[in-house]
Design a protein around this motif. Structure first.
Motif, short mmCIF file in Angstrom:
data_model
loop_
_atom_site.label_atom_id
_atom_site.label_comp_id
_atom_site.label_asym_id
_atom_site.label_seq_id
_atom_site.Cartn_x
_atom_site.Cartn_y
_atom_site.Cartn_z
N LEU A 123 33.58 -45.54 86.36
CA LEU A 123 32.31 -44.62 86.67
C LEU A 123 31.33 -44.49 86.53
CD1 LEU A 123 34.73 -41.03 86.48
CD2 LEU A 123 34.23 -42.69 88.29
N TYR A 124 30.89 -44.82 84.97
CA TYR A 124 29.23 -44.29 84.57
C TYR A 124 28.68 -46.50 85.11
CZ TYR A 124 25.89 -45.92 82.54
OH TYR A 124 24.42 -46.04 82.25
N LEU A 125 29.69 -47.49 85.18
CA LEU A 125 29.28 -49.18 85.28
C LEU A 125 28.71 -48.63 87.26
CD1 LEU A 125 30.82 -51.01 83.00
CD2 LEU A 125 28.31 -50.47 83.35
N PHE A 126 30.02 -48.22 87.63
CA PHE A 126 29.64 -48.11 89.26
C PHE A 126 28.14 -47.57 89.76
CE2 PHE A 126 30.84 -46.51 93.37
CZ PHE A 126 30.34 -47.69 94.00
N VAL A 127 28.68 -45.79 89.51
CA VAL A 127 27.22 -44.97 89.25
C VAL A 127 25.90 -45.85 88.66
CG1 VAL A 127 26.44 -43.10 89.33
CG2 VAL A 127 28.76 -42.91 89.53
N GLN A 128 25.95 -45.93 88.14
CA GLN A 128 24.59 -47.05 87.42
C GLN A 128 24.09 -47.74 88.15
OE1 GLN A 128 22.46 -45.13 84.29
NE2 GLN A 128 21.31 -45.86 85.87
N ILE A 129 25.12 -49.23 88.23
CA ILE A 129 24.73 -50.13 88.81
C ILE A 129 23.65 -49.69 90.33
CG2 ILE A 129 25.62 -51.88 89.93
CD1 ILE A 129 27.52 -52.90 87.40
N MET A 130 25.03 -49.02 91.22
CA MET A 130 24.51 -48.41 92.11
C MET A 130 23.01 -47.81 92.31
SD MET A 130 27.05 -48.98 94.85
CE MET A 130 26.31 -47.86 96.27
N LEU A 131 22.80 -47.28 91.48
CA LEU A 131 21.36 -46.42 91.22
C LEU A 131 20.57 -46.66 91.09
CD1 LEU A 131 21.82 -43.38 88.84
CD2 LEU A 131 20.69 -43.71 91.63
N LEU A 132 20.99 -48.15 90.37
CA LEU A 132 19.56 -49.31 90.07
C LEU A 132 19.42 -50.72 91.27
CD1 LEU A 132 19.72 -50.05 86.32
CD2 LEU A 132 18.44 -48.20 87.78
N SER A 133 20.90 -50.84 92.16
CA SER A 133 20.40 -51.69 92.84
C SER A 133 19.54 -51.46 93.83
CB SER A 133 21.53 -52.15 92.83
OG SER A 133 22.74 -50.86 94.00
N GLU A 134 18.65 -52.17 94.76
CA GLU A 134 18.17 -51.75 96.17
C GLU A 134 19.02 -51.67 96.47
OE1 GLU A 134 14.80 -54.59 96.82
OE2 GLU A 134 15.26 -55.42 95.10
N ARG A 135 18.16 -50.67 97.54
CA ARG A 135 19.49 -50.32 98.82
C ARG A 135 19.17 -51.01 100.13
NH1 ARG A 135 17.52 -44.58 101.58
NH2 ARG A 135 18.21 -43.85 99.49
N GLY A 136 20.72 -51.79 100.55
CA GLY A 136 20.45 -52.44 101.40
C GLY A 136 21.29 -54.10 101.31
N LYS A 137 21.25 -54.12 99.82
CA LYS A 137 21.50 -55.10 98.97
C LYS A 137 22.46 -54.76 98.13
CE LYS A 137 17.36 -58.05 99.12
NZ LYS A 137 15.94 -58.30 98.51
N ARG A 138 23.10 -53.12 98.47
CA ARG A 138 24.34 -52.81 97.86
C ARG A 138 25.67 -54.02 97.89
NH1 ARG A 138 21.88 -47.11 97.50
NH2 ARG A 138 20.55 -47.18 95.68
N ASN A 139 26.46 -54.05 97.29
CA ASN A 139 28.09 -54.36 96.91
C ASN A 139 29.35 -54.28 96.42
OD1 ASN A 139 29.99 -56.18 97.58
ND2 ASN A 139 28.75 -58.26 97.30
#
Lengths: 173, 499
Positions: A123-139
């Motif tokens: 859960l943490y990894l998913f939330v943290q990666i989403m937070l740090l990744s650029e909007r529009g380039k998320r996968n």
């Protein structure tokens, strides 16, 4: 009102930080005096913390003074040049991301025991990666896969190779 | 010599060589990626060494240390961002060389002179450490107190732009080191009823937290996209000619000496050594105006000096038991975990282990050189790894590593607490290195000082009247005074320029 507070914080940030540190040292100085010792002597368990805190308070006082002087100069300069508080939307979003990152790590640690290492880490990894990744380039799909695989691999590796008793929580591992 | 050769033979087992190779590769990867450092790699791997034989544990950690310092040159040359603070000066000429189409030459020179720096630093260590250990055998508690105070003064003065901020950071670190049972009498301090605090903060989560969380939160900041130069990175031979090698000999020797000397001084380390060596190479050069335009001299100075600090930094750790930087502080922790106490007595009684460490350092240096020379393409690919995925994984590994110290979650909380302290303090320009050194050296200083005061029945006079101790106390005072004077001068000069 909000603008003037922000401006004051911007000008006197150094002085403010030093004042907060001074208060922290003062708190620990007062706590040092209450350390329980059986035989009082000039150099007991209280001695070193008292020396450090006194030293810290003096240094912070110097920093407060230096911060006020620097703040006054900056204030004069910015008023003369009519520079307003300038926080870009990117900086605002970075500040929000930083706060959310801290919150997510704290929540992660709170959840490790009840949910178990694998679920909490995923859960943490998913939330943290989403937070740090650029909007529009998320996968998100890739991030879910990474989060689950990394957490499970970490758990199995450390549990079976290094016998680290990471909490298993809800999963029957 | 025979002892050294037998130690060399002892580590030439497939298992230890594998650990050295793994350590070197991981160190190089962490060193190459800006934001991740060799220190972090060592702290992450420390829990893995708990169950290992001391020889194996030190082989792995030392390989990580050497790989971590050497890895910084890849990103310094190819993306103009130093992978570690030790490679800042490598960007000055390495990046322009890459832009001028000489990336292969810069990488080759950086790799070769890293090896030269490593071997020189290790040679200095092998010759100087036994002599210093002999002298240190005469040290008593007064001398140790004075040396620790001297180390603390060096750290605070040189760690940041502002002396007072450096000293406050140091005081914060020392205060954090006071939590838990007091040395000598074991009275509880600042536990606030929390049982986890009774033994104080564990050093591994504290050290990892200070650095790792700051990097994760820095990633939230908007930053430009990393552009890796699309240039030919193929290294022909070693990348430079014989003539260039001969021309660089004085620069190489001078930079190696600077690096080894700075490494010995506690608290300064590779981050200062590379910049100082670069500055002196420029000053002494016949063509100083060419520095910064992409000449090999800059890369030679920086990479020789930063690697030579490694051998130097090991000297005070092995002979006095006093760590000079974050990595040696972690290595000190490793000694303690394995029930060993480095110092002059340890040095004279554990020749086997000491010489095994020396041999492991040499093997790790050679392996680093070979891996970098033949695996450069892999490290260039590593630079392309997305940090928004990598950093959260590092945080999870940090949590696992912290948990592993005592098999309890409290240490993971320590990681976060120290992470927040580090992040907030660095936001307000308080340097982090003095916090670490204060945290590690504070309890050491307190233990020796209190023992000394017990012996002298509360009198501070023996600290001043004993010759070695007196000299170090005077040096401490002189150094602090000089640092304050130079900082006042600097700020006056800055004011004059602003006006």
């Amino acid at each position: 009102m909000k603008d003037s507070i922000l401006r004051l914080l911007h000008w006197y940030r150094d002085a403010l930080a030093a004042a907060v540190l001074l208060l922290i040292f003062a708190f620990f100085l007062s706590s040092s005096r209450h350390i329980q010792v059986m035989i009082a002597s000039s150099v007991d368990a209280k001695f070193f913390p008292i020396v450090i805190c006194t030293f810290g308070i003096i240094l912070c006082a110097v920093n407060v003074a230096a911060g006020v002087v620097r703040g006054n100069k900056l204030r004069r300069k910015e008023i003369e040049e009519a520079i307003g508080p300038n926080v870009s939307p990117e900086e605002k979003s970075a500040a929000i991301k930083s706060v959310l990152s801290i919150v997510s790590i704290i929540v992660y640690l709170v959840l490790i025991e009840p949910l178990g290492f694998v679920i909490a880490s995923a859960l943490y990894l998913f939330v943290q990666i989403m937070l740090l990744s650029e909007r529009g380039k998320r996968n998100p799909i890739l991030y879910v896969v990474i989060a689950v695989v990394v957490s499970a691999a970490c758990y199995l590796f450390f549990r079976n190779v290094f016998y680290l008793m990471l909490p298993s929580g809800l999963l029957p591992l | 010599m025979q002892l050294f050769l037998s130690s060399l033979a002892q580590i030439m087992t497939p298992m230890i060589l594998l650990y050295i190779l793994l350590g070197v590769v991981m160190g190089l990867v962490f060193g190459a990626i800006p934001g991740l450092t060799g220190t972090m790699a060592i702290a992450l791997c420390l829990p893995l060494t708990f169950g290992m034989e001391p020889t194996m544990a030190f082989a792995l950690l030392i390989a990580l240390y050497i790989g971590g310092i050497s890895g910084g040159l890849v990103s310094a040359i190819l993306i103009n961002i130093p992978g570690t603070p030790s490679s800042v000066a490598t960007t000055f000429d390495g990046a322009p060389m890459a832009r001028n189409g000489q990336a292969g030459k810069a990488l080759g020179a950086g790799t070769f002179y890293s090896l030269v720096g490593n071997i020189f630093g290790i040679a200095v260590m092998i010759f100087v450490a036994p002599m210093l250990a002999q002298v240190a055998l005469k040290f008593g508690v007064y001398e140790y107190t004075a040396v620790s105070l001297f180390a603390l003064s060096l750290v605070s003065g040189l760690a940041g732009k502002s002396v007072t901020k450096g000293l406050v950071s140091c005081a914060v670190g020392m205060l954090l080191g006071c939590f838990g049972a007091a040395p000598i009498d074991g009275y509880a301090r600042f536990t606030f009823g929390i049982s986890g605090l009774e033994a104080g903060f564990a050093s591994v989560p504290a050290l990892v937290g200070l650095y790792a969380l700051k990097e994760l939160l820095a990633e939230a900041k908007p930053s430009g996209k990393v552009n890796i130069l699309d240039v030919d990175t193929h290294i022909k031979g070693l990348g430079f000619s014989k003539k260039e090698f001969v021309c660089q000999i004085p620069n190489m020797i001078r930079s190696a000496l600077i690096g080894a000397w700075i490494g010995i001084l506690p608290g300064i380390g590779g981050a200062t050594a590379n910049i100082m060596a670069y500055g002196i190479a420029k000053k002494r050069s016949k063509y100083p105006e060419k520095f910064g335009t992409g000449i090999i001299d800059g890369v030679v100075a920086s990479e020789t000096a930063n690697n030579a600090t490694i051998g130097g930094a090991m000297i005070p750790l092995l002979t006095l038991g006093i760590p000079g930087d974050a990595v040696t502080a972690i290595l000190l922790g490793t000694f303690t975990i394995h029930g060993l106490q480095p110092g002059p007595l340890f040095f004279s009684q554990n020749y086997d282990l000491i010489y095994t460490i020396f041999a492991a350092m040499i093997v790790a240096s050679v392996v680093t050189f070979l891996v970098q020379l033949f695996g450069m393409r892999g490290f260039i690919k590593v630079l392309k790894l997305p940090k928004h995925i990598l950093l959260p994984i590092v945080i999870v590994l940090c949590v696992v590593g912290s948990f592993g110290v005592n098999n309890r979650l409290f240490d993971a909380w320590v990681l976060i607490i120290f992470g927040l302290i580090g992040y907030i303090m660095s936001k307000f320009d308080y340097p982090l290195a003095p916090i670490i050194l204060g945290f590690i050296l504070g309890p050491i200083t307190e233990t020796y000082m209190r023992r000394g005061l017990q012996l002298s029945k509360g009198s501070f006079l023996p600290f001043l009247t004993r010759p070695i101790s007196g000299v170090f106390i005077v040096l401490t005072v002189v150094f602090i005074a000089l640092t304050i004077i130079s900082s006042i001068r600097k700020s006056k000069r800055a004011e004059a320029t602003n006006l």
